[in-house]
Enzyme design. Structure first.
Site, short mmCIF file in Angstrom:
data_model
loop_
_atom_site.label_atom_id
_atom_site.label_comp_id
_atom_site.label_asym_id
_atom_site.label_seq_id
_atom_site.Cartn_x
_atom_site.Cartn_y
_atom_site.Cartn_z
NE ARG A 110 -1.85 -2.15 -8.05
CZ ARG A 110 -1.57 -2.16 -6.90
NH1 ARG A 110 -0.34 -1.75 -6.76
NH2 ARG A 110 -2.51 -2.48 -5.89
CG HIS A 137 -6.84 0.52 -4.07
ND1 HIS A 137 -6.81 -1.01 -4.93
CD2 HIS A 137 -5.56 0.35 -3.44
CE1 HIS A 137 -5.75 -1.63 -4.57
NE2 HIS A 137 -5.09 -1.17 -3.62
CD GLN A 140 -6.23 -1.40 0.28
OE1 GLN A 140 -5.24 -1.62 -0.28
NE2 GLN A 140 -6.05 -1.54 1.72
CG ASP A 240 -2.29 5.74 0.33
OD1 ASP A 240 -1.25 4.98 0.51
OD2 ASP A 240 -3.01 6.09 -0.70
CB CYS A 281 -3.87 0.96 1.51
SG CYS A 281 -2.86 2.47 1.00
NE ARG A 333 -6.41 -5.27 -0.89
CZ ARG A 333 -5.66 -4.67 -1.79
NH1 ARG A 333 -4.41 -4.32 -1.54
NH2 ARG A 333 -6.01 -4.68 -3.33
N1 NVA Z 1 -2.18 5.76 -2.91
C1 NVA Z 1 -1.28 4.74 -3.25
C2 NVA Z 1 -1.95 3.38 -2.68
C3 NVA Z 1 -1.07 2.15 -3.09
C4 NVA Z 1 -1.62 1.00 -2.29
C5 NVA Z 1 -0.82 4.56 -4.88
O1 NVA Z 1 -1.70 4.66 -5.76
O2 NVA Z 1 0.31 4.21 -4.87
N1 CP Z 2 -2.30 -1.74 -1.06
C1 CP Z 2 -1.95 -2.43 -1.83
O1 CP Z 2 -2.60 -2.28 -2.85
O2 CP Z 2 -0.72 -2.77 -1.96
P1 CP Z 2 0.08 -3.35 -3.22
O3 CP Z 2 0.62 -2.23 -3.73
O4 CP Z 2 1.44 -4.09 -2.46
O5 CP Z 2 -0.75 -4.15 -4.02
#
Ligand code: NVA
Ligand code: CP
Length: 347
Positions: A110, A137, A140, A240, A281, A333
């Site tokens: 990530r 993602h 997700q 989101d 998400c 997930r």
């Molecule tokens: N758009 C958000 C999704 C988190 C799961 C981010 O990138 O922080």
């Molecule tokens: N939706 C998601 O990716 O959650 P986290 O940031 O908690 O992993």
């Protein structure tokens, strides 16, 4: 039909075929049923395999899903957090990838740049799972479409509306998932963002590939800046956060002004099908029970009534309602990440 995805990486969902993505969605559902029946206890197909999960941004769901899925499959799992290694700081991505590839059978990553995922794939020599970048993602997306399939059955021709920051990673993954499943996707957000999604330098290739997939699989992507009209006949309403991980807190005020009219509220839900489900998400700002949302309420609540309660992208009324399926979506997930690990490390 079983698919051989052994050795592949889930870097971008767009590197997969329609059949492969639908196979992974179906495998996720099968693995969920298998765990519900307790069958996973007698089957540890990945005993002896080792996985590392590398996070440059924090996580609850993705991290836990990888750890639980690895345990269920019999693989070991090493967590490296944002401050837990020299990755990208004192050691290049190439060198880190080469070293991790010596010890591990698979790497979850990530981070920020999609090119870092590409570098991990290129230099590690083992499967890499993208656990979120600024661009996409994909794990997700598998859980999202798995959840939709559980609720709606065949997804072809069904309607999903994404409301809010339509140019972010999750919105893009929703569009990609719709293109693979033949759904009609409405991106509901400010007009100036429409052109960014269609032809912005970081977006146009993805938009073009999605158009090709829609031609192949049915479904469509369209745009709206009217959440009530967009919600008409919707099977799924999705949102989101308005400010993503890695973006600065100072962006909250302009984003509230820009995206406030796309907050998912009961009026939007009521404009959809009676059977509509709400997905997110997560994490979500739906009340003032977080440090950030309490601060937003305190600072901007009077000036910008849309965030008067601390809720931003979704109201607490919707979040607490029967329409909200985001908690089981979060549980999914684990099943979908398990499917991706199993398929790519082999049975
Ligand atoms: N758009 C958000 C999704 C988190 C799961 C981010 O990138 O922080
Ligand atoms: N939706 C998601 O990716 O959650 P986290 O940031 O908690 O992993």
């Amino acid at each position: 039909m079983p698919m051989n995805l052994k050795g592949r990486s889930l870097d971008s969902a767009l590197n997969f075929t329609t059949d492969e993505i639908n196979y992974l969605i179906d495998l996720s559902i099968k693995l969920k049923h298998s765990k519900e029946q307790g069958l996973h206890v007698n089957s540890r197909p990945l005993v002896g395999k080792n996985i590392v999960i590398l996070f440059q941004k924090d996580s609850t769901r993705t991290r836990c899903a990888f750890e639980v899925a690895s345990a269920d499959l019999g693989a070991s799992c090493t967590y490296i957090g944002p401050s837990g290694s020299n990755f990208g700081k004192k050691e290049s991505i190439e060198d880190t990838a080469k070293v991790l590839g010596q010890m591990y059978d698979g790497i979850e990553f990530r981070g920020f740049k999609q090119s870092d995922v590409d570098a991990l794939v290129k230099y590690s020599g083992v499967p890499v799972w993208n656990g979120l970048t600024d661009a996409e993602h994909p794990t997700q997306m598998l859980a999202d479409y798995m959840t939709m399939k559980e609720h709606l059955g065949d997804l072809k021709g069904k309607k999903v509306v994404f409301a809010g920051d339509i140019k972010n990673n999750v919105a893009r993954s929703i569009m990609i998932g719709a293109a693979f499943t033949g759904m009609n996707c409405v991106l509901c957000g400010p007009k100036p963002q429409w052109d960014i999604v269609k032809s912005g330098p970081d977006h146009k290739e993805v938009y073009k590939k999605c158009q090709e997939l829609f031609k192949l699989n049915g479904g469509s992507v369209s745009f709206s800046d009217d959440k009530i009209k967009a919600a008409k006949d919707a099977d799924v309403i999705y949102t989101d956060v308005w400010v993503s991980l890695g973006e600065d807190f100072s962006l909250f005020e302009p984003r509230i002004k820009e995206l406030g009219s796309f907050q998912v509220d009961m009026a939007m839900i009521k404009a959809a099908k009676e059977s509509v489900i709400f997905l997110h998400c997560l994490p979500a700002f739906h009340d003032d029970h977080t440090l950030f949302s309490a601060e937003i309420k305190e600072k901007f609540g009077k000036k910008l009534p849309v965030v008067a309660t601390g809720a931003m992208e979704v109201t607490d009324e919707v979040f607490q309602s029967k329409y909200n399926r985001s908690i089981e979506q979060a549980g999914n997930r684990m099943h979908s990440i398990k499917a991706a690990i199993l398929a790519m490390l082999g049975y």
